[in-house]
Enzyme design. Structure first.
Site, PDB file in Angstrom:
ATOM      1  CD  GLU A 292      -3.052   0.783   0.094  1.00 38.13           C
ATOM      2  OE1 GLU A 292      -3.778   1.744  -0.240  1.00 38.13           O
ATOM      3  OE2 GLU A 292      -3.142  -0.344  -0.438  1.00 38.13           O
ATOM      4  CD  GLU A 323      -0.842   7.527  -2.653  1.00 40.08           C
ATOM      5  OE1 GLU A 323      -1.212   8.155  -1.646  1.00 40.08           O
ATOM      6  OE2 GLU A 323      -1.375   6.461  -3.020  1.00 40.08           O
ATOM      7  CG  ASP A 477      -5.133   2.786   4.756  1.00 48.32           C
ATOM      8  OD1 ASP A 477      -4.174   2.571   3.999  1.00 48.32           O
ATOM      9  OD2 ASP A 477      -5.166   3.751   5.548  1.00 48.32           O
TER      10      ASP A 477
END
Length: 495
Positions: A292, A323, A477
């Site tokens: 992750e 990201e 998450d």
């Protein structure tokens, strides 16, 4: 309003007239005539949101072979969420002018950096170098009347989500203090070596849109995060994590926290990253590893993760649009010239970067020695799962399960409430930003669009975006955790 009433009255008269001559006609007419909706369209049972939500429920089914043991590491902490202005006032800090600091060394630095970002409505995260001063601030934050304490850290949050499935046993390795241990789900196993006497606290200073402090007014709601977190910053639990796998015998490993090392400086992260890669390489190759990712700003550090070290030895990654773009910029990949996304990221551009990652750093080429075969991408309006053919199954359920939890959890609910969400994803898009280009569309009744480029398959589903989100921390998450629960590894060959 009088126009709506007039139209309704005329329609009623027309239907009454036809009914007098042909009683069976109104039912036929009403198939095609809809009276004006005097309520909000979001309440309509035929809204796009309702259609998509109902379709998700039929698509989300658990795979035939499910994970029974998942090991998660290595960043964990306690998040203290508090009013930023309220806490600084409680610390007897007066408002003033803003100034950014890469590292916070005092309450004054904190005040200046907080104001700097508050007046821009921007999020930021900083390291607080003075341990004693930080502990005093953390104590004041925890005792602040409206403060809320949550499980924090990517690994702990993923572990918490996985533990909601009773058939999944979860091992969590990370710096777990007494408060965090008390807050964790009972189903989570924490090895004794991971327990420590004190908790790692991350302070999340929130502010609302339009909130004022002195002459500073926030243009939009956001948060400023800071911590004195040495354990997570050094990934000090990594070796303990890998050592505990032999006894636990997981069938899936989830790794996070690499982004925390970035703040340690190049000399430290270069050496520590090599040690981390050596430790990860000790994990049995037949166990898939999901990595992750999280926000980073050092291109050299990201490049080390991508090209030389970590990415080739993991089988799956999860990341968001910031990201993804930064990863491409660091590696001079597709659309690296973009400084940032403007609005909803264009599906074609996103797909180009995902394909590039799997071709350059994954196993889209069968002769490649890399292990990466799956990417779970998430942005506000839609999610994409990109997989190399032959390795992963049940990805329609996996991508929709991730979108469903994004829609419900952001609103603070256990299930999707269609009156509180809205569709923002494009209904038509291109498979690539360049040639060859395929025109694709999204069908709300079958809300997963599937296409292939080479031997990579893409699954896209929209997100029903919460109109008034209550809590977005940890949403990525939860999305990745749900996606993994519903994913099935098709082959048992070593990665």
């Amino acid at each position: 309003m009088w126009r709506k009433a007039s139209v309704a009255a005329l329609l009623a008269l027309a239907v009454g007239y036809f009914y007098h001559g042909s009683p069976e006609l109104p039912e036929q007419i009403l198939q095609y005539i809809t009276l004006p909706d005097l309520q909000s369209s979001s309440q309509s049972p035929n809204s796009l949101e309702q259609v998509i939500s109902a379709a998700w429920e039929t698509l989300i089914t658990l795979p035939t072979r499910q994970w029974s043991k998942v090991a998660v590491g290595v960043n964990a902490c306690v998040d203290v969420v508090v009013s930023g202005v309220g806490l600084l006032q409680a610390l007897a800090v007066d408002p003033g002018s803003g100034l950014d600091h890469e590292v916070l060394r005092s309450k004054e630095d904190l005040r200046e950096a907080f104001i700097h970002y508050m007046e821009r409505g921007a999020a930021a995260e900083r390291f607080f170098s003075d341990k004693e001063v930080f502990q005093r601030i953390a104590r004041a934050a925890a005792e602040y009347p409206s403060a809320k304490l949550y499980v924090g850290g990517n690994a702990a949050l993923i572990g918490q989500k996985l533990a909601t499935y009773p058939d999944v046993m979860v091992l969590l390795c990370g710096p777990v203090g007494p408060k965090l241990h008390e807050m964790l789900d009972e189903q989570i196993v924490v090895p004794p070596e991971s327990l420590q006497e004190t908790d790692e606290y991350h302070l999340i200073l929130e502010y609302k849109a339009g909130e004022q402090w002195g002459s500073t007014q926030a243009p939009q709601a956001n948060r400023f995060i800071f911590s004195h977190d040495v354990s997570n910053g050094e990934m000090s639990s990594l070796e303990t994590f890998v050592a505990s796998l032999e006894e636990f015998q997981p069938d899936l490993v989830v790794l996070s926290g690499l982004h925390m090392m970035e703040g340690q400086g190049r000399e430290l992260w270069e050496d520590r990253l090599k040690e981390a890669v050596a430790a990860i390489s000790d994990i049995r190759r037949d166990i898939p590893i999901h990595l992750e990712l999280a926000s980073m700003t050092d291109k050299d550090y990201m490049n080390s993760i991508v090209q030389e070290q970590v990415l080739p030895i993991v089988s799956s990654i999860g990341l968001n649009e910031q990201e993804l773009l930064f990863l491409s910029q660091a590696g001079d990949g597709p659309h690296a010239d973009l400084t940032s996304w403007k609005g909803i990221p264009e599906v074609g551009r996103v797909t180009d970067i995902l394909l590039w990652i799997l071709e350059q750093h994954g196993r889209s080429d069968p002769s490649s020695e890399a292990d990466l075969t799956r990417i779970h991408f998430h942005t506000l309006a839609y999610h994409i799962l990109a997989t190399v053919d032959g390795y992963w199954g049940n990805q329609v359920a996996a991508v929709t399960a991730g979108a469903r939890v994004a829609s419900s959890q952001a609103c603070g609910l256990q299930s999707v409430d269609v009156s509180k969400v809205e569709l923002k994803a494009p209904l038509e898009f291109d498979s690539s930003h360049s040639e060859p280009q395929e025109k694709l569309s999204l069908d709300p009744a079958e809300p997963v669009t599937v296409w292939r480029r080479g031997n990579v398959t893409f699954h896209l589903t929209p997100v029903l975006v919460c109109k008034q989100p209550l809590r977005t921390v940890g949403l990525g998450d939860a999305i990745s955790a749900e996606g993994l629960v519903y994913s099935e590894l098709k082959t048992q060959q070593p990665f």
